[in-house]
Design an enzyme around this catalytic site. Sequence first.
Site, PDB file in Angstrom:
ATOM      1  N   LYS A  90      67.411  81.951  34.172  1.00  0.00           N
ATOM      2  CA  LYS A  90      66.935  80.915  33.247  1.00  0.00           C
ATOM      3  C   LYS A  90      66.929  81.485  31.835  1.00  0.00           C
ATOM      4  O   LYS A  90      66.548  82.659  31.636  1.00  0.00           O
ATOM      5  CB  LYS A  90      65.529  80.471  33.669  1.00  0.00           C
ATOM      6  CG  LYS A  90      64.965  79.303  32.868  1.00  0.00           C
ATOM      7  CD  LYS A  90      63.588  78.881  33.410  1.00  0.00           C
ATOM      8  CE  LYS A  90      63.023  77.669  32.679  1.00  0.00           C
ATOM      9  NZ  LYS A  90      61.699  77.253  33.223  1.00  0.00           N
ATOM     10  N   SER A 165      61.344  72.308  34.407  1.00  0.00           N
ATOM     11  CA  SER A 165      62.196  72.709  33.314  1.00  0.00           C
ATOM     12  C   SER A 165      63.342  73.637  33.728  1.00  0.00           C
ATOM     13  O   SER A 165      64.294  73.814  32.964  1.00  0.00           O
ATOM     14  CB  SER A 165      61.351  73.426  32.252  1.00  0.00           C
ATOM     15  OG  SER A 165      60.794  74.606  32.768  1.00  0.00           O
ATOM     16  N   SER A 189      57.800  73.806  37.364  1.00  0.00           N
ATOM     17  CA  SER A 189      59.196  73.928  36.929  1.00  0.00           C
ATOM     18  C   SER A 189      60.131  74.713  37.832  1.00  0.00           C
ATOM     19  O   SER A 189      61.335  74.731  37.589  1.00  0.00           O
ATOM     20  CB  SER A 189      59.267  74.524  35.535  1.00  0.00           C
ATOM     21  OG  SER A 189      58.964  73.534  34.594  1.00  0.00           O
TER      22      SER A 189
HETATM   23  N1  GLN Z   1      56.768  69.523  33.542  1.00  0.00           N
HETATM   24  C1  GLN Z   1      55.663  70.321  33.122  1.00  0.00           C
HETATM   25  C2  GLN Z   1      55.613  70.348  31.613  1.00  0.00           C
HETATM   26  O1  GLN Z   1      56.369  69.685  31.025  1.00  0.00           O
HETATM   27  C3  GLN Z   1      55.768  71.718  33.699  1.00  0.00           C
HETATM   28  C4  GLN Z   1      56.783  72.518  33.032  1.00  0.00           C
HETATM   29  C5  GLN Z   1      56.857  73.928  33.584  1.00  0.00           C
HETATM   30  O2  GLN Z   1      56.416  74.208  34.687  1.00  0.00           O
HETATM   31  N2  GLN Z   1      57.395  74.815  32.764  1.00  0.00           N
HETATM   32  O3  GLN Z   1      54.847  71.030  31.036  1.00  0.00           O
END
Ligand code: GLN
Length: 500
Positions: A90, A165, A189
């Site tokens: 990532k 994400s 995410s």
């Molecule tokens: N979807 C969640 C957010 O937007 C979690 C994102 C994540 O786990 N990095 O914060």
Amino acid sequence: MATAAAPGLPTLRQMLNATLKELAAQLAARKVSSVELAQYFLKRIETLGSQLNAFISVDPERSLAQARAADALIAAGSAQALTGIPVAHKDIFCARGWLTTCGSRMLSNFVSPYDAHVIERYNQAGAVIVGKTNMDEFAMGSSNETSYYGPVRNPWDTAAVPGGSSGGSAAAVAARLAPVATGTDTGGSIRQPAALCGVSGLKPTYGVVSRYGMIAFASSLDQAGPFARTAEDLALMLNVMAGFDARDSTSLERAPEDYSRALTRPLKGLRVGLPAEFFAEGLAPDVARAVEAAIAEFKKLGCETVEVKLPNMRLSVPVYYVLAPAEASSNLSRFDGVRYGHRASEYTDLADMYRKTRAEGFGAEVKRRILIGTYVLSAGYYDAYYLKAQKLRRLIAQDFVEAFKKCDIIMGPTTPTAAFNLGEKAQDPVQMYLSDIYTIAVNLAGLPGMSIPAGFGAGNRPLGLQVIGNYFCEAQMLNVAHQFQQVTDWHLRTPPGFAQ
Ligand code: GLN
């Protein structure tokens, strides 16, 4: 008449669905070299990957240099489990010499001068970086649509989002653009995109994997973890990633574990907790059916089910959207146009430079979070929002402590629905936030959680089963997932356009 194949090609085709163990065996037997493996996956990224936009950077020369070094290690007889294996990381992990953008314009010119702990560990293990994967900007999002580099598409249906994400990593593994990948999970995410792309993903207990060099979003929640097709592969990856690192003050000093050690243990007598709150309003019928079918499989494997309660779970989304933005607003203050990253080209004075740089460098979702975070931390509102959210966080964690008195492991859906369409929720932040309703409480509690493929729902889009363990029970969770994967084949399915 068969045409002469390029060297190693028939073997490489078989590599498409090989597990890490199988790949390592092929490498050890010299059926294939690490260079050939890297070339094979780089080619897939170039040809098939363009439809998905799963990668922000590829750097074949750098990858092949690592692969040559891995081949030398293999030849010298000093290979470890992941030596010579291609891994996609990532783009939140700093990797020396690699563009490291975190999905943001703010870091679109940032070449990292150092390696994150996770990258260092994979490099030391002899793994080969095949590229840096696309992601929501600064890991804020559930659909990969907030990336400065454009959305990632779901390999099962390119009209659908891959989740976020870590959507690039999940899509890359699902489409076999890399055998395995890394991700991070602050509110879901890893698990949410794993579910929506039909792959396995694990978020470890907070503190098990060092956050050093992992660009910070909400530091008390962020945790790195692996994506793979199988639980067996996740275990090998966690063996590489986990472990104490003095450079992260929240890294836990624990004896090293072999996360593969319990994979084959029978599940007879295991108490599976089913939280009533997971099966209530808001859960789509196709997801409910898949989760129920998965639980029926576990019963056949000898598990018992018990109902447990997580009464404060309903507060997890609002609590998270106070705490995560608060931490983000502080973490993101370092992007000021002075130290690194984007700087506005024209400005009148220092304050104007800050303003223009941040206005240009950050996207709308990141700005929204900074505004919310700054607001909840301001003197007049701190007690009403931030402090209150911290207290509720404790109650949410306490619910799990009570639940684990009655069960060994918790199961439920990973997401309320299968993958939604690109654009469907992009204009409605609250709807988007609700797609993490089943994952966020786990981060607030600091517990380990994973998602494993458990079927297909509406539109033939994949669905995930969430498995939540008690603190430091990753080996047990991997055991549970592995046993499920011995009696089901959801994790072996390949998106039709990527099966060759
Ligand atoms: N979807 C969640 C957010 O937007 C979690 C994102 C994540 O786990 N990095 O914060």
